[in-house]
Design an enzyme around this catalytic site. Structure first.
Site, PDB file in Angstrom:
ATOM      1  N   GLU A 147      93.195  89.033 -37.378  1.00  0.00           N
ATOM      2  CA  GLU A 147      94.524  88.690 -37.130  1.00  0.00           C
ATOM      3  C   GLU A 147      94.574  88.004 -35.690  1.00  0.00           C
ATOM      4  O   GLU A 147      95.588  87.219 -35.660  1.00  0.00           O
ATOM      5  CB  GLU A 147      95.491  89.810 -37.246  1.00  0.00           C
ATOM      6  CG  GLU A 147      95.559  90.460 -38.642  1.00  0.00           C
ATOM      7  CD  GLU A 147      96.228  91.637 -38.539  1.00  0.00           C
ATOM      8  OE1 GLU A 147      97.514  91.538 -37.930  1.00  0.00           O
ATOM      9  OE2 GLU A 147      96.152  92.484 -39.330  1.00  0.00           O
ATOM     10  N   ASP A 171      99.651  98.095 -49.037  1.00  0.00           N
ATOM     11  CA  ASP A 171      98.676  98.533 -48.042  1.00  0.00           C
ATOM     12  C   ASP A 171      99.043  99.198 -47.229  1.00  0.00           C
ATOM     13  O   ASP A 171     100.127  99.127 -46.689  1.00  0.00           O
ATOM     14  CB  ASP A 171      97.922  97.161 -47.795  1.00  0.00           C
ATOM     15  CG  ASP A 171      98.735  96.220 -46.805  1.00  0.00           C
ATOM     16  OD1 ASP A 171      98.915  96.385 -45.496  1.00  0.00           O
ATOM     17  OD2 ASP A 171      99.468  95.480 -47.401  1.00  0.00           O
TER      18      ASP A 171
END
Length: 287
Positions: free
Chosen positions: A184, A92
């Site tokens: 997150e 990613d």
């Protein structure tokens, strides 16, 4: 016989000193002299220390690469340990990796490990577009990389507004991986508020794209705030430098197991991921 009237003379016994005999020392045998000289030559030899060091290094490498788990080994070209039980690998990326040569990424291979898919950062919050998104979104598929786009979620911002912004930037097409929401942190809001905004984002994206989004998060964040919630959505979990992901294998689809991979065509370290399934399962995930 009658006793003698004279008193007997008492004499003190004379103490004797034992006679000490000196043993004659045997001469040191020539065989021992030769053996000791040979041992000293070996110990003082640089070749001996080189041999010992070589053995130590070999043992250390075995412990490092194989001693803990034979299914978790170091791949020199990628410069990381990679779990061996997975056959499909990917990365990613975002602006952090800079300009990427995707053809070199596609051509990189060691043993059976190569880059099959890539998740590309598109947006963040309600205003930020990743500066390299359009280029990566265009060039990675040209090189034969299967792609998916992700949005970095900000719980303080309205979830539906973030979803609209994401879909204005990303044109999801047939063959792409499902869109991803990256959550997150709480950003100072309560877990309840975070989950409410996240639900709005997920619902809006799914309604508009007819595709169920993937939730990306760290293992601890998942355990603290998301476990037993949003179970209908595929999971992509970050859990670094471990031979095994500490989560039921039926629960997750992607595992981000390292953030320090070196990839040809990319000038900065990269996150490395494993897919939980075979090629057919990956194809089923594509739109």
């Amino acid at each position: 016989m009658p006793p003698d009237n004279k008193k007997p003379i008492v004499r003190k016994p004379i103490a004797r000193k034992p006679t000490s005999r000196k043993k004659k020392s045997k001469p040191f045998s020539m065989q021992w002299k030769i053996a000791i000289a040979g041992l000293l030559l070996i110990l003082l030899s640089p070749f001996y220390y080189g041999y010992v060091l070589k053995g130590f290094v070999a043992t250390w490498r075995w412990v490092k690469d194989w001693g803990q788990d034979p299914n978790y080994r170091t791949y020199k070209s990628f410069n990381i340990k990679i779990p061996k039980k997975y056959s499909i690998h990917g990365i990613d990326v975002s602006y952090y990796q800079g300009k990427i040569n995707w053809q070199k990424v596609k051509e990189m291979k060691e043993d059976d490990v190569s880059i099959r898919f890539a998740f590309i950062k598109a947006t963040e919050g309600i205003m930020l577009v990743d500066s390299y998104f359009q280029r990566n979104w265009r060039e990675a598929p040209k090189a034969g990389i299967i792609c998916g786009a992700y949005h970095f979620f900000r719980p303080k911002k309205d979830g539906k507004t973030q979803a609209k912004f994401f879909l204005q930037v990303v044109n999801i097409e047939k063959g792409d991986l499902p869109p991803v929401v990256d959550i997150e942190s709480l950003d100072g809001v309560s877990p309840l508020k975070m989950r409410a905004e996240l639900a709005d984002f997920l619902n809006y994206v799914e309604v508009k794209t007819k595709v169920r989004p993937i939730i990306y998060t760290g293992l601890k964040f998942y355990e603290d705030y998301l476990v037993d919630r949003f179970d209908e959505y595929p999971l992509w979990i970050a859990h670094y430098y471990q031979p095994k992901l500490r989560l039921d294998k039926s629960r997750w689809k992607f595992w981000q197991h390292s953030d320090k991979a070196k990839i040809n065509g990319i000038g900065h370290i990269v996150d490395f991921n494993a897919f939980n399934g075979d090629s057919l399962a990956l194809e089923k995930m594509r739109n």
